[in-house]
Design a protein around this motif. Structure first.
Motif, PDB file in Angstrom:
ATOM      1  N   LYS A  58       0.817  -1.216   0.000  1.00 38.76           N
ATOM      2  CA  LYS A  58       0.000   0.000   0.000  1.00 38.76           C
ATOM      3  C   LYS A  58       0.850   1.266   0.000  1.00 38.76           C
ATOM      4  O   LYS A  58       0.474   2.272   0.587  1.00 38.76           O
ATOM      5  CB  LYS A  58      -0.953   0.018   1.201  1.00 38.76           C
ATOM      6  N   ALA A  59       1.994   1.225  -0.634  1.00 43.25           N
ATOM      7  CA  ALA A  59       2.860   2.402  -0.715  1.00 43.25           C
ATOM      8  C   ALA A  59       2.265   3.390  -1.714  1.00 43.25           C
ATOM      9  O   ALA A  59       1.704   2.985  -2.732  1.00 43.25           O
ATOM     10  CB  ALA A  59       4.263   1.999  -1.140  1.00 43.25           C
ATOM     11  N   PRO A  60       2.397   4.684  -1.431  1.00 43.39           N
ATOM     12  CA  PRO A  60       1.861   5.668  -2.373  1.00 43.39           C
ATOM     13  C   PRO A  60       2.618   5.630  -3.691  1.00 43.39           C
ATOM     14  O   PRO A  60       3.822   5.377  -3.722  1.00 43.39           O
ATOM     15  CB  PRO A  60       2.092   7.008  -1.655  1.00 43.39           C
ATOM     16  N   ILE A  61       1.901   5.881  -4.769  1.00 43.71           N
ATOM     17  CA  ILE A  61       2.523   5.939  -6.088  1.00 43.71           C
ATOM     18  C   ILE A  61       2.913   7.401  -6.310  1.00 43.71           C
ATOM     19  O   ILE A  61       2.111   8.295  -6.107  1.00 43.71           O
ATOM     20  CB  ILE A  61       1.533   5.473  -7.174  1.00 43.71           C
ATOM     21  N   LEU A  66      11.717   8.417  -3.967  1.00 42.72           N
ATOM     22  CA  LEU A  66      12.186   9.010  -2.719  1.00 42.72           C
ATOM     23  C   LEU A  66      11.131   9.923  -2.115  1.00 42.72           C
ATOM     24  O   LEU A  66      10.992   9.983  -0.891  1.00 42.72           O
ATOM     25  CB  LEU A  66      13.511   9.742  -2.928  1.00 42.72           C
ATOM     26  N   SER A  67      10.332  10.583  -2.943  1.00 42.09           N
ATOM     27  CA  SER A  67       9.217  11.385  -2.427  1.00 42.09           C
ATOM     28  C   SER A  67       8.201  10.493  -1.731  1.00 42.09           C
ATOM     29  O   SER A  67       7.667  10.849  -0.679  1.00 42.09           O
ATOM     30  CB  SER A  67       8.527  12.156  -3.554  1.00 42.09           C
ATOM     31  N   ALA A  68       7.926   9.338  -2.316  1.00 40.40           N
ATOM     32  CA  ALA A  68       7.001   8.385  -1.696  1.00 40.40           C
ATOM     33  C   ALA A  68       7.531   7.917  -0.351  1.00 40.40           C
ATOM     34  O   ALA A  68       6.788   7.836   0.629  1.00 40.40           O
ATOM     35  CB  ALA A  68       6.769   7.195  -2.617  1.00 40.40           C
ATOM     36  N   VAL A  69       8.822   7.624  -0.293  1.00 44.04           N
ATOM     37  CA  VAL A  69       9.435   7.189   0.968  1.00 44.04           C
ATOM     38  C   VAL A  69       9.348   8.306   2.002  1.00 44.04           C
ATOM     39  O   VAL A  69       9.005   8.062   3.152  1.00 44.04           O
ATOM     40  CB  VAL A  69      10.892   6.737   0.749  1.00 44.04           C
ATOM     41  N   SER A  92      10.796   5.689  10.403  1.00 45.97           N
ATOM     42  CA  SER A  92      11.368   6.994  10.725  1.00 45.97           C
ATOM     43  C   SER A  92      11.520   7.857   9.472  1.00 45.97           C
ATOM     44  O   SER A  92      11.365   7.376   8.343  1.00 45.97           O
ATOM     45  CB  SER A  92      12.742   6.822  11.371  1.00 45.97           C
ATOM     46  N   ARG A  93      11.846   9.097   9.690  1.00 47.87           N
ATOM     47  CA  ARG A  93      12.264   9.956   8.586  1.00 47.87           C
ATOM     48  C   ARG A  93      13.603   9.443   8.102  1.00 47.87           C
ATOM     49  O   ARG A  93      14.352   8.815   8.837  1.00 47.87           O
ATOM     50  CB  ARG A  93      12.414  11.394   9.065  1.00 47.87           C
ATOM     51  N   SER A  94      13.919   9.755   6.873  1.00 50.50           N
ATOM     52  CA  SER A  94      15.185   9.315   6.311  1.00 50.50           C
ATOM     53  C   SER A  94      16.348  10.072   6.937  1.00 50.50           C
ATOM     54  O   SER A  94      16.279  11.282   7.135  1.00 50.50           O
ATOM     55  CB  SER A  94      15.204   9.522   4.795  1.00 50.50           C
ATOM     56  N   ALA A  95      17.405   9.344   7.228  1.00 46.89           N
ATOM     57  CA  ALA A  95      18.627   9.972   7.717  1.00 46.89           C
ATOM     58  C   ALA A  95      19.342  10.685   6.582  1.00 46.89           C
ATOM     59  O   ALA A  95      20.161  11.575   6.824  1.00 46.89           O
ATOM     60  CB  ALA A  95      19.543   8.925   8.345  1.00 46.89           C
ATOM     61  N   PHE A 103      19.326   8.105  -2.086  1.00 50.23           N
ATOM     62  CA  PHE A 103      18.761   7.000  -1.316  1.00 50.23           C
ATOM     63  C   PHE A 103      18.073   7.545  -0.076  1.00 50.23           C
ATOM     64  O   PHE A 103      18.283   8.688   0.312  1.00 50.23           O
ATOM     65  CB  PHE A 103      19.854   5.997  -0.920  1.00 50.23           C
ATOM     66  N   ALA A 104      17.221   6.714   0.499  1.00 50.63           N
ATOM     67  CA  ALA A 104      16.595   7.010   1.786  1.00 50.63           C
ATOM     68  C   ALA A 104      17.069   5.940   2.761  1.00 50.63           C
ATOM     69  O   ALA A 104      17.201   4.771   2.394  1.00 50.63           O
ATOM     70  CB  ALA A 104      15.079   6.971   1.654  1.00 50.63           C
ATOM     71  N   LEU A 105      17.335   6.337   3.977  1.00 52.66           N
ATOM     72  CA  LEU A 105      17.801   5.425   5.016  1.00 52.66           C
ATOM     73  C   LEU A 105      16.884   5.600   6.217  1.00 52.66           C
ATOM     74  O   LEU A 105      16.854   6.677   6.817  1.00 52.66           O
ATOM     75  CB  LEU A 105      19.252   5.739   5.390  1.00 52.66           C
ATOM     76  N   ALA A 106      16.114   4.568   6.528  1.00 50.92           N
ATOM     77  CA  ALA A 106      15.122   4.682   7.592  1.00 50.92           C
ATOM     78  C   ALA A 106      15.252   3.552   8.599  1.00 50.92           C
ATOM     79  O   ALA A 106      15.773   2.476   8.283  1.00 50.92           O
ATOM     80  CB  ALA A 106      13.714   4.669   6.990  1.00 50.92           C
TER      81      ALA A 106
END
Length: 120
Positions: A58-61, A66-69, A92-95, A103-106
């Motif tokens: 159910k992740a947003p499209i 990275l905006s979705a994350v 969490s928010r991405s580091a 990249f996103a790191l959560a």
């Protein structure tokens, strides 16, 4: 302090006892620690062969992954467990927050059992 400065980031991330996941701008899974792998019932190398939408239910499209994350930050997300069940976790928010980060790191907190009890 010198010892900390010499410790590679991936070693630190693996040793953190809370689930950590890094997601590339293209949806690839770049890193997972053993705590995340255990939470979703997969081996770390199995997770690394998956894509964002195979793990996040159910992740947003969005045009930008990275905006979705970032949209999911500080929210309860649904993750696909190896056995077919759903793991509900606070993400969490991405580091990685700079505009040029690719990249996103959560981190994640497994809330599955708590939410299941609350819904009874």
């Amino acid at each position: 302090m010198t010892s900390l400065e010499q410790l590679p980031a991936l070693v630190v991330l693996e040793r953190i006892p809370i689930p950590v996941l890094a997601i590339g701008h293209d949806g690839s899974i770049l890193f997972t620690n053993s705590a995340f792998a255990e939470m979703v019932g997969w081996e770390p190398d199995e997770i690394l062969s998956r894509r964002f939408h195979e793990i996040f239910r159910k992740a947003p499209i969005s045009e930008s992954l990275l905006s979705a994350v970032h949209t999911l930050a500080n929210m309860v997300v649904e993750l696909a467990h190896q056995d077919g069940s759903v793991v509900r976790a606070m993400m969490s928010r991405s580091a990685a927050m700079r505009a040029d980060d690719q990249f996103a790191l959560a981190t994640f907190q497994d809330l599955t059992e708590q939410l299941w009890e609350d819904e009874r």
